[in-house]
Design an enzyme around this catalytic site. Structure first.
Site, PDB file in Angstrom:
ATOM      1  CD  GLU A 121      -3.053  -1.052   0.181  1.00  0.00           C
ATOM      2  OE1 GLU A 121      -2.968  -0.150  -0.459  1.00  0.00           O
ATOM      3  OE2 GLU A 121      -3.708  -2.034   0.134  1.00  0.00           O
ATOM      4  CG  HIS A 124      -0.620  -0.002  -4.159  1.00  0.00           C
ATOM      5  ND1 HIS A 124      -1.600  -0.466  -3.686  1.00  0.00           N
ATOM      6  CD2 HIS A 124       0.288  -0.656  -4.951  1.00  0.00           C
ATOM      7  CE1 HIS A 124      -1.305  -1.970  -3.987  1.00  0.00           C
ATOM      8  NE2 HIS A 124       0.023  -1.936  -4.641  1.00  0.00           N
ATOM      9  CE1 TYR A 128      -2.745   5.147  -7.109  1.00  0.00           C
ATOM     10  CE2 TYR A 128      -2.591   5.466  -4.862  1.00  0.00           C
ATOM     11  CZ  TYR A 128      -3.097   4.717  -5.918  1.00  0.00           C
ATOM     12  OH  TYR A 128      -3.581   3.616  -5.632  1.00  0.00           O
ATOM     13  CD  GLU A 188      -7.060  -3.848   0.311  1.00  0.00           C
ATOM     14  OE1 GLU A 188      -6.084  -3.414  -0.286  1.00  0.00           O
ATOM     15  OE2 GLU A 188      -7.031  -4.444   1.255  1.00  0.00           O
ATOM     16  CG  HIS A 225      -4.005  -6.041  -0.889  1.00  0.00           C
ATOM     17  ND1 HIS A 225      -3.516  -4.902  -0.725  1.00  0.00           N
ATOM     18  CD2 HIS A 225      -2.355  -6.822  -1.071  1.00  0.00           C
ATOM     19  CE1 HIS A 225      -2.214  -4.721  -0.991  1.00  0.00           C
ATOM     20  NE2 HIS A 225      -1.695  -5.843  -1.184  1.00  0.00           N
TER      21      HIS A 225
END
Length: 347
Positions: A121, A124, A128, A188, A225
Site C-alpha cells: 500500500e 501504491h 500516485y 480494495e 489483498h
C-alpha cells in the site's frame, strides 16, 4: 470466545506458546514465524504470490504520458486528477488499517502477510505521487492530494468506509473486527474499480498507457489483498461464536450501500462524458463486482440479475497472466497468476 469479548493485542513473544498459533484472534502463539509450521495452509502460497507481484513505480517511463496529459480534454484531466486523489486517500488509510489489524492477529504468518500488504500500500501511494510529479507542478499535486477533504461526493464515499474502520479501532471485538474486514473488501475490491475502468478505457485507446500500466500493477496487488482478507474473514467466522446469518446479512447490506455510493461516484466522475464507458455499463459493472465480492465473503448476491460482466474488454487490464507481456507490450515481465478470482466474466 464470544463476539463481544474485547480483543487483546498480540504479545511481542511468548516463550511457552507454540509457534503455530492456536487461533486467529486471542490465540496462543510464540510469535516466531516458521513457514513450515503455520496454522493456515493458504498463508505461505499467498505470501509467495504477493512476493511475485513485487514492483516499484520507478520501473515505469512516464515521458509519453507527460505529453498526452497536456492533450487530454478538460473533463478528462479533471477525472484523472480526482481519481488519483481518491486512490491516494484510500491507500494512505489502508496502510494504517493493515497495521491495526496486524496488532490483533495472533498468528505470525498472518501478521507477516499483513506487513507485506501494508508495504504494498505504501508503494501504491508513492506511485500516485510519482505519476503526478511526472505530469503536473507541485502546487497542482498538493491540490489533488487535498480533494478528499473538500469534495462532497468523495467525502461521503470515504466516510462510509472510515466509520466501519473506526468502529473496530475504537472497540476491538471479534464482531467489529469482522465488520471492518467487510469494509476493507469494499475499499480494495469495489471502491477502486470505477476509477480503474477510467484509466483502462484511456489505455485501450492508446492514451496514458504508462499510468494505466501502473494502475494494472496496483489492481493485481489489490486482488491479492481481497483474497487475504476474505480468507481471514472465513477463519474468524469459523473460529468464533458469531451469528453467521447476521454476518451474511451485514455483508449484503453493506455492499448494497457501497454499490449505491460507488455508482453515485461513477456518475459524478465519469458519467456519459467519455466514449467507451456509459453510465449504464458502469452501473452494471459495479453491481457485478459487488456480487463477486459478496460471494467471496460467503453471502448471497445483492444484485442477482447482474451475473455477467457488462464490460468484457476490461478483463485484459485487470490481470496479467504468467509469461505474457503487459498490455500494449510496454514491457515484458513474468508474473504468477494472482488467483482464481482474476478476470471473472460470469457468475
Amino acid at each position: 470466545m464470544k463476539a463481544d469479548q474485547t480483543l487483546k493485542e498480540r504479545k511481542l513473544y511468548v516463550p511457552d506458546a507454540p509457534n503455530a498459533s492456536t487461533g486467529i484472534l486471542n490465540g496462543q502463539s510464540s510469535n516466531v514465524l516458521n513457514w513450515d509450521d503455520v496454522r493456515y495452509s493458504w498463508a505461505y502460497p499467498l505470501y509467495k504470490q504477493m512476493l511475485s507481484n513485487f514492483w516499484t513505480p520507478f520501473e515505469i517511463n512516464m515521458s509519453g504520458d507527460r505529453k498526452q496529459y497536456a492533450e487530454l480534454a478538460r473533463d478528462e484531466q479533471d477525472a484523472f486528477n480526482k481519481i488519483i486523489g481518491l486512490l491516494a486517500f484510500l491507500d494512505s488509510i489502508q496502510t494504517d488499517y493493515a497495521n491495526r489489524v496486524a496488532n490483533y492477529l495472533t498468528d505470525s504468518s498472518l501478521t507477516a502477510l499483513m506487513t507485506v500488504l501494508a508495504f504494498q500500500e505504501v508503494v501504491h501511494n508513492q506511485s500516485y505521487s510519482y505519476v503526478l510529479s511526472s505530469l503536473v507542478d507541485k502546487g497542482k499535486q498538493d491540490e489533488i492530494f487535498e480533494y478528499w477533504k473538500h469534495d462532497a461526493v468523495l467525502k461521503e464515499r470515504n466516510e462510509f468506509i472510515m466509520e466501519g474502520y473506526e468502529a473496530f479501532v475504537n472497540n476491538p471485538t471479534p464482531e467489529t473486527f469482522l465488520e471492518s474486514i467487510v469494509y476493507d473488501v469494499v475499499l480494495e475490491g469495489l471502491n477502486f474499480y470505477s476509477g480503474f475502468s477510467f484509466f483502462y478505457n484511456l489505455a485501450r485507446n492508446q492514451r496514458m498507457v504508462s499510468t494505466s500500466t501502473m494502475i494494472n500493477y496496483i489492481n493485481r496487488d489489490e486482488q491479492l489483498h481481497v483474497n487475504l482478507f476474505t480468507k481471514i474473514y472465513g477463519a474468524v467466522v469459523a473460529e468464533f461464536d458469531l451469528d453467521k446469518k447476521e454476518a451474511a446479512h451485514f455483508v449484503e447490506k453493506t455492499f448494497k450501500k457501497a454499490a449505491e455510493l460507488e455508482i453515485k461516484w461513477g456518475k459524478y466522475i465519469i458519467g456519459d462524458r467519455f466514449p467507451g464507458i456509459s453510465t449504464s455499463e458502469l452501473d452494471a459493472y459495479i453491481k457485478f463486482i459487488s456480487n463477486i465480492r459478496v460471494n467471496q465473503l460467503g453471502a448471497e448476491r445483492p444484485f442477482p440479475e447482474h451475473r455477467k460482466n457488462p464490460m468484457p474488454w476490461i478483463k485484459a487490464y485487470e490481470s496479467v497472466n504468467e509469461g505474457k507481456s503487459d498490455f500494449f507490450e510496454q514491457k515484458s515481465r513474468q508474473y504468477t497468476k494472482v488467483s482464481e478470482d482474476n478476470g471473472f466474466d460470469e457468475l
